[in-house]
Design an enzyme around this catalytic site. Sequence first.
Site, mmCIF file in Angstrom:
data_model
loop_
_atom_site.group_PDB
_atom_site.id
_atom_site.type_symbol
_atom_site.label_atom_id
_atom_site.label_comp_id
_atom_site.label_asym_id
_atom_site.label_seq_id
_atom_site.Cartn_x
_atom_site.Cartn_y
_atom_site.Cartn_z
ATOM 1 N N GLY A 199 73.257 15.164 55.583
ATOM 2 C CA GLY A 199 72.298 16.076 54.994
ATOM 3 C C GLY A 199 71.037 16.223 55.828
ATOM 4 N N ARG A 206 83.288 17.184 61.099
ATOM 5 C CA ARG A 206 82.641 18.361 61.667
ATOM 6 C C ARG A 206 81.650 18.887 60.638
ATOM 7 N NH1 ARG A 206 84.979 19.915 66.286
ATOM 8 N NH2 ARG A 206 87.183 19.460 66.638
ATOM 9 N N ILE A 261 80.018 20.879 57.796
ATOM 10 C CA ILE A 261 80.435 21.688 56.656
ATOM 11 C C ILE A 261 79.315 22.678 56.391
ATOM 12 C CG2 ILE A 261 81.096 21.708 54.245
ATOM 13 C CD1 ILE A 261 82.264 18.917 54.710
ATOM 14 N N ASP A 265 78.665 18.645 45.562
ATOM 15 C CA ASP A 265 79.147 17.429 46.193
ATOM 16 C C ASP A 265 79.061 16.343 45.112
ATOM 17 O OD1 ASP A 265 80.028 15.728 48.109
ATOM 18 O OD2 ASP A 265 78.449 16.159 49.561
ATOM 19 N N SER A 316 85.344 9.499 48.604
ATOM 20 C CA SER A 316 85.749 10.023 49.912
ATOM 21 C C SER A 316 85.314 9.092 51.035
ATOM 22 C CB SER A 316 85.166 11.420 50.132
ATOM 23 O OG SER A 316 85.763 12.328 49.235
ATOM 24 N N LYS A 332 70.972 15.204 50.830
ATOM 25 C CA LYS A 332 71.870 15.099 49.681
ATOM 26 C C LYS A 332 71.274 14.220 48.594
ATOM 27 C CE LYS A 332 76.296 15.814 51.951
ATOM 28 N NZ LYS A 332 77.551 15.193 52.354
#
Lengths: 509, 509
Positions: free
Chosen positions: B173, B200, B202, B261, B269, B293
């Site tokens: 983030g 990669r 997002i 998220d 994850s 985030k």
Amino acid sequence: MREEQNNKYAVRKIDLEAGKYTVIMHDNDAQALGVREQDRVRVVFGEEYVIAVVETTQSMVKMGEVGLSAELHEVLKDVGEVRIYPTSRPESVEYIRMKMDGKKLTEYQIRKIVEDIVGRNLTDIELSAYVSAVYMRGMDQDETYHLVKAMIETGETIDFGDEIIYDFHSIGGVPGNKVTLIVVPIIASMGLTIPKTCSRAISSACGTADIFEVLAPVSLSAEEIKRIALEVGGTIAWGGAVSIAPADDIIIRAEYPLGIDPPSQLLASIMAKKKGVGANNLLIDIPMGPETKVESIEKARWYARNLIELGEKLDMKVSCAITYGGQPIGRAVGPALEVWEALQMLEGKQVPRSLYSKAIELSSMLLEMGGVLDGKRVAEEAIKSGKALEKLREIVEAQGGSPEFSSESIEFGKYSAEVVAKSDGYVKRIRNRSIIRIAREAGSPYDKKAGVLLAKKEGYRVEKGETLLTIYSSNKTKLENALRVANKISPVSIEGMILEKMPSYREIV
Amino acid sequence: MREEQNNKYAVRKIDLEAGKYTVIMHDNDAQALGVREQDRVRVVFGEEYVIAVVETTQSMVKMGEVGLSAELHEVLKDVGEVRIYPTSRPESVEYIRMKMDGKKLTEYQIRKIVEDIVGRNLTDIELSAYVSAVYMRGMDQDETYHLVKAMIETGETIDFGDEIIYDFHSIGGVPGNKVTLIVVPIIASMGLTIPKTCSRAISSACGTADIFEVLAPVSLSAEEIKRIALEVGGTIAWGGAVSIAPADDIIIRAEYPLGIDPPSQLLASIMAKKKGVGANNLLIDIPMGPETKVESIEKARWYARNLIELGEKLDMKVSCAITYGGQPIGRAVGPALEVWEALQMLEGKQVPRSLYSKAIELSSMLLEMGGVLDGKRVAEEAIKSGKALEKLREIVEAQGGSPEFSSESIEFGKYSAEVVAKSDGYVKRIRNRSIIRIAREAGSPYDKKAGVLLAKKEGYRVEKGETLLTIYSSNKTKLENALRVANKISPVSIEGMILEKMPSYREIV
């Protein structure tokens, strides 16, 4: 480099109906443009543009080429080349996100969401997030009212001017609910106007549109609905053919696979469809009981209260009837079977009390909303005199069907099989969902002649080996499948004694 | 009738990559079969079958024909004819529905959902309902643990036997967070094993995989990751190329367009990816601050607590570092720019304290987890001695890149433009999201040479007309777009005085 070419791509027609505007780009082009699958792009042709969603491919198109979905190709016609630019996702996605966070949405925000739904501007992922959020977070009265308004204003409406327009809607979930085929002709036979639209089956055995199609075409335009309603008093038309509150059909596309029906969305959809058709006197049937959409009396009352309040805000008179829906209405489930049973009633023949009583009581309520005194007697008289049947013939003929029909001319599937009682006892329970499943296995609603005919309803005494129900189908394999399912899931429970007491809300049975 | 033909259909190859098994049927065939769009069917060929989702068409295929998506065609190979039968939706959809209703899911139910996600057996509508439900209802520790396990067990894993395996992850983030390029070589240079996988971009400017790709290929197989980690001590590989916890990538496909998220999904994850790679000593960086985030210290601590607890259940030692992420780390944002800045540090040159301090502190924590005393001194020594840089060359070479590089050999975009201060004052705020947006407009992460170089960080004094940041791009139009955006959104705020106090959590800056 691509960028030096001014973002130009050759158009290749792809034979793909995506239900929305889709641009298929080569992976490398998408990378160079800085977009990913599901991102929005502006597709520019001449002075115009449309917003489309990106899908990427390694093989469907070459670099420098884009494929367009059939829907997008229709808009662009013979354009051979487009320019494509990344663009941000629609603002409505932010509002869906706000609803996910439990926030109350404004009129403007709801309007934007509905506009993007109708404009096919949301992807399946976004649409599903919308219905999921409305299901999990709910909407209050204000939001629901704004949703109704937005759903009406993004579609066609029928304007009957100052006419008093009656309408009827059943929240559904109970199989065999063919009352519309009786209520509409009774009301119209009294000189009242009832431009009824109805739906096809979503998860039920058959919708009223599937049923009435046995007698007449149901795909009418808004103009035709208006003309026929004014000429003969009523229609039984398929709502899906008219673009009234078109957001509804698209929303259902996401609700159906999830098996959800968010209450506030249900309220909004009903009211938008009915207001859009010009109704100002609306009766709503709320079937209640196990395995219906409304499983408790509290929930039924909640629906009734909200529908009436929404009606007030929309300048509509709304009445609600909470009816017992814990077992099928009447004995017949499936298009032709239901037409047959409705015709039996209209012809004055004996039909189960659950059907007769429900159809008469609902008609009576609607008539009394229109100022008719003693609605029940008037409704019964319309049946006895044959006036309602006569009116149904007029409606069928006006919609393009043949008026030459009777209950005896209706054919059921040529293959049939019986499910019999495995013991003596009383029918304790007939499970709606099991009956629906058997009817669907047999081919309903696509096979018009498929369905289930119940021999015994709840509370009846049966002997071992006696027929409980008969399954009909036009197709032998389907019949066998349906019979196998029926024997596996026991749609009818038999117990040693009758249920001691009937629920108190079983007034209109 | 179709049914009499035993549900047989001729196969027509449709050039469509749907990301899942899709059968395209003519509307009439679908009706006859009793299925709607989005319904599941069993596609039978020979003795085998696969489950696919129906799409309907009027024109893409004729009646009696079906189109198969590229994915499905690959499974069926040269089969010329298939039989198709309706089948019910997967049970996992019921469990998604249960989560929507706020129920706690069992291990079995979560496992079924994850299996169907990985098997590409859920439609976009269902997948979106899953991520929406997890976002809105959350998952408790038990559910999250079961989710981690299911995500691991539905993918590849790397088995290092009894080796002690280090790993590092940043929740992300914050732009410019190139610390992995420094931490991994420091750790590996001490003889420890760190098979680092990374992602990669997002929604960020670039992920570590995008960055490291400037120096070496990042698409390694699980076997290669294991071999290189054992040989040279570390990797910096792209997680998307290995099938470890493959559910994650598919779940992200639905989260990304919604901009959500869900915290429990994020926890699961991370832990699944790290456990799957065989890590047993894991350090997690939780950048905290505006526009990251994790925007509050409470939330950061919640993540830390949960990650540590999950680690215990999974037999992993987990430490967390809550770091300041309210402005970019270092000065460089964009693949080549970030490589350049990381190399500057590894070469012992002066870099911003935010980068130096963060990379050293994180390395120190990881080293101390491995029993190294005085980790900070050891980490600094690895930089000073050039051992970390030497290790990075080994990693680059092992992954297939050229070890001949230095900060001076890294090229930035040939087009550049400066954004200057409009007034005198102090830099009060550098907005992460604005910096990311400018870097993306300039072409990052696809254009490796695109990005943003900050001249001033928060708290610095600037004079009117002084450079605040420089934008680089390989493409002139993109540079112009990025500059236009930068001038519109003011990524850097300047005020008359410096912020009185720095937040107390600014320990590792």
